[in-house]
Design an enzyme around this catalytic site. Structure first.
Site, short mmCIF file in Angstrom:
data_model
loop_
_atom_site.label_atom_id
_atom_site.label_comp_id
_atom_site.label_asym_id
_atom_site.label_seq_id
_atom_site.Cartn_x
_atom_site.Cartn_y
_atom_site.Cartn_z
N CYS A 16 28.50 27.13 34.90
CA CYS A 16 28.53 28.53 35.35
C CYS A 16 27.78 29.49 34.42
O CYS A 16 27.15 30.44 34.89
CB CYS A 16 29.97 28.99 35.56
SG CYS A 16 31.13 28.44 34.30
N HIS A 51 31.10 36.08 33.89
CA HIS A 51 30.65 35.74 32.54
C HIS A 51 29.58 36.75 32.10
O HIS A 51 28.54 36.90 32.75
CB HIS A 51 30.04 34.34 32.50
CG HIS A 51 31.03 33.22 32.69
ND1 HIS A 51 32.39 33.40 32.72
CD2 HIS A 51 30.82 31.88 32.83
CE1 HIS A 51 32.98 32.22 32.89
NE2 HIS A 51 32.05 31.30 32.96
N1 LIG Z 1 35.91 27.53 37.45
C1 LIG Z 1 34.60 27.80 37.38
O1 LIG Z 1 34.19 28.96 37.19
C2 LIG Z 1 33.60 26.68 37.55
C3 LIG Z 1 32.25 27.03 37.65
C4 LIG Z 1 31.30 26.01 37.81
C5 LIG Z 1 31.71 24.70 37.90
N2 LIG Z 1 33.03 24.38 37.81
C6 LIG Z 1 33.40 22.97 37.98
O2 LIG Z 1 33.98 22.85 39.28
C7 LIG Z 1 34.98 21.84 39.29
C8 LIG Z 1 36.30 22.44 39.78
O3 LIG Z 1 36.68 23.46 38.85
P1 LIG Z 1 37.94 24.41 39.12
O4 LIG Z 1 37.78 25.50 38.13
O5 LIG Z 1 38.05 24.76 40.56
O6 LIG Z 1 39.16 23.44 38.71
P2 LIG Z 1 40.69 23.48 39.19
O7 LIG Z 1 41.09 24.86 39.56
O8 LIG Z 1 41.46 22.76 38.14
O9 LIG Z 1 40.70 22.56 40.54
C9 LIG Z 1 40.56 21.16 40.50
C10 LIG Z 1 40.73 20.60 41.90
O10 LIG Z 1 40.55 19.17 41.87
C11 LIG Z 1 41.70 18.52 42.42
N3 LIG Z 1 41.93 17.24 41.72
C12 LIG Z 1 42.34 17.07 40.44
N4 LIG Z 1 42.40 15.75 40.13
C13 LIG Z 1 42.07 15.09 41.28
C14 LIG Z 1 41.97 13.71 41.63
N5 LIG Z 1 42.22 12.75 40.73
N6 LIG Z 1 41.58 13.40 42.88
C15 LIG Z 1 41.31 14.35 43.80
N7 LIG Z 1 41.39 15.68 43.53
C16 LIG Z 1 41.77 16.03 42.28
C17 LIG Z 1 42.83 19.49 42.22
O11 LIG Z 1 43.87 19.19 43.16
P3 LIG Z 1 45.44 19.41 42.78
O12 LIG Z 1 45.73 20.86 43.09
O13 LIG Z 1 46.18 18.48 43.71
O14 LIG Z 1 45.61 19.08 41.34
C18 LIG Z 1 42.12 20.82 42.51
O15 LIG Z 1 41.97 20.98 43.90
C19 LIG Z 1 35.04 21.27 37.85
O16 LIG Z 1 34.21 20.13 37.79
C20 LIG Z 1 34.45 22.41 37.03
O17 LIG Z 1 33.87 21.96 35.83
C21 LIG Z 1 33.99 25.35 37.65
#
Ligand SMILES: NC(=O)c1ccc[n+]([C@@H]2O[C@H](COP(=O)([O-])OP(=O)(O)OC[C@H]3O[C@@H](n4cnc5c(N)ncnc54)[C@H](OP(=O)(O)O)[C@@H]3O)[C@@H](O)[C@H]2O)c1
Length: 354
Positions: A148, A241
């Site tokens: 990001c 950010h």
């Molecule tokens: N946040 C940001 O600003 C941002 C920006 C760019 C990229 N990213 C990337 O985008 C991705 C998601 O980030 P996020 O911030 O949305 O994270 P998050 O809020 O922690 O969400 C993670 C998601 O993945 C699911 N999950 C976790 N373990 C799993 C498994 N073993 N099998 C299937 N589903 C699973 C979770 O489901 P449950 O609810 O059931 O646990 C939840 O839906 C990451 O790779 C992160 O690095 C994030």
């Protein structure tokens, strides 16, 4: 764009997944048929685990989150997945989807540096999509967006890079809490505080910027060759950010030329992509902008809110150009970036016929 392709959101209960749901609920090209999650949320309606400030989309809020596999998605006829899976979990799942003919647009880090995978910011390096021309027969496209903070940085740099001849980039970030996902950083660790460490973030900013600003030639990407020296810190801001950027330049354009280059930058102006903002970079003249609270939702249409990167506080004391930029981490740097990647892939013919 014609009939809508059957689509799944992976990680739909998470912070990025919910932005995907918001952006795809009424998308002209993608129809959300599957909302997938992990063990914590599977079995619950999306609306019950919703944590964004705006309400869940009416068409998706009552739908149940499910556990799934690539084989099951293929059997259901899903053509496209938008992945918000955690790094580590994402890699094998996404590869298997692509192998089974399901196109993947991912936010996760696992495939970002794979030589055959476009690490794409459509306004900056659309030619990198041509990496997909060499994929094995039958394999669907797998495209990732950048980290990001990298996405904001490359959009700030790309318009002025040809004028400047970049020698070195220094960047210090002030990164929002939502960048760590949901529920994220413990409140007692961040209130009244700034945390000067985000795991692997500084390394990602360096290597991903080099790759995105690198040149595509003869079927591969030759990385740009300037150092990116990053300091990354977490601050108590919900979304957006902020980055303080210093570029050491080889050339001496005028300040007017630099501002004109930022202001006129709109490489997707004629492509008609629904989520593309016009312009993708906005220059603010005020002495105290950009700010997360005021500028995080910059964009030119309801669908592109949060997709414009805002640049301000420009100071040009050759050879050093200094400026601040602000980018919505979960929209431009997350779900919105992936949706735009899918739109350009569709537009350029990479998602096949109906
Ligand atoms: N946040 C940001 O600003 C941002 C920006 C760019 C990229 N990213 C990337 O985008 C991705 C998601 O980030 P996020 O911030 O949305 O994270 P998050 O809020 O922690 O969400 C993670 C998601 O993945 C699911 N999950 C976790 N373990 C799993 C498994 N073993 N099998 C299937 N589903 C699973 C979770 O489901 P449950 O609810 O059931 O646990 C939840 O839906 C990451 O790779 C992160 O690095 C994030």
């Amino acid at each position: 764009m014609s009939e809508r392709r059957s689509t799944a959101i992976l990680g739909a209960s998470g912070y990025i997944g919910q932005h995907f749901a918001r952006l795809l609920a009424d998308h002209p090209s993608f129809e959300v048929d599957v909302l997938a999650a992990g063990d914590r949320s599977a079995g619950q309606p999306l609306g019950d685990v919703w944590h964004l400030t705006e309400p869940p989309p009416a068409t998706l809020g009552g739908r149940t989150l499910e556990r799934t596999t690539p084989a099951r998605l293929a059997r259901q006829g899903v053509r496209v997945v938008f992945s918000a899976l955690p790094s580590g979990t994402a890699g094998a799942f996404e590869s298997e989807c692509a192998r089974r003919g399901i196109a993947v647009f991912s936010n996760a880090a696992d495939h970002r540096m794979d030589p055959g995978v476009p690490l794409l910011v459509p306004e900056v390096n659309p030619t990198h999509l041509m990496l997909l021309d060499r994929r094995p027969r039958g394999r669907a496209p797998l495209v990732t967006n950048a980290n990001c903070s990298t996405t904001g940085l490359v959009l700030g740099l790309a318009p002025v890079a040809p004028l400047l001849g970049i020698r070195t980039v220094h960047v210090a970030t002030y990164q929002a809490l939502s960048g760590a996902g949901h529920p994220g950083v413990p409140s007692l660790g961040i209130m009244d505080n700034v945390v000067p460490f985000i795991s692997h973030e500084e390394e990602k900013m360096a290597e991903e910027t080099d790759r995105i600003l690198g040149r595509f030639a003869r079927g591969r990407v030759a990385p740009a060759s300037f150092p990116v020296l990053a300091h990354c810190a977490r601050v108590a801001v919900r979304d957006g950010h902020l980055e303080a950027v210093t570029v050491e330049a080889r050339r001496r354009p005028s300040l007017e030329e630099l501002v004109a280059a930022w202001s006129s930058f709109d490489p997707l102006a004629d492509d008609g992509l629904p989520t593309a903002p016009h312009p993708p970079v906005e220059v603010r003249p005020e002495r105290d902008r950009p700010q997360p609270l005021k500028d995080r939702w910059a964009g030119s249409s309801p669908r592109s809110r949060g997709m414009t990167v805002v640049v301000g506080r420009i100071r040009w004391t050759p050879p050093y150009l200094r400026f601040f930029l602000l980018s919505h981490n979960a929209v431009r740097g997350g779900a919105g970036g992936s949706v735009l990647n899918a739109e350009i892939a569709l537009d350029r013919g990479y998602l096949g016929a109906e």
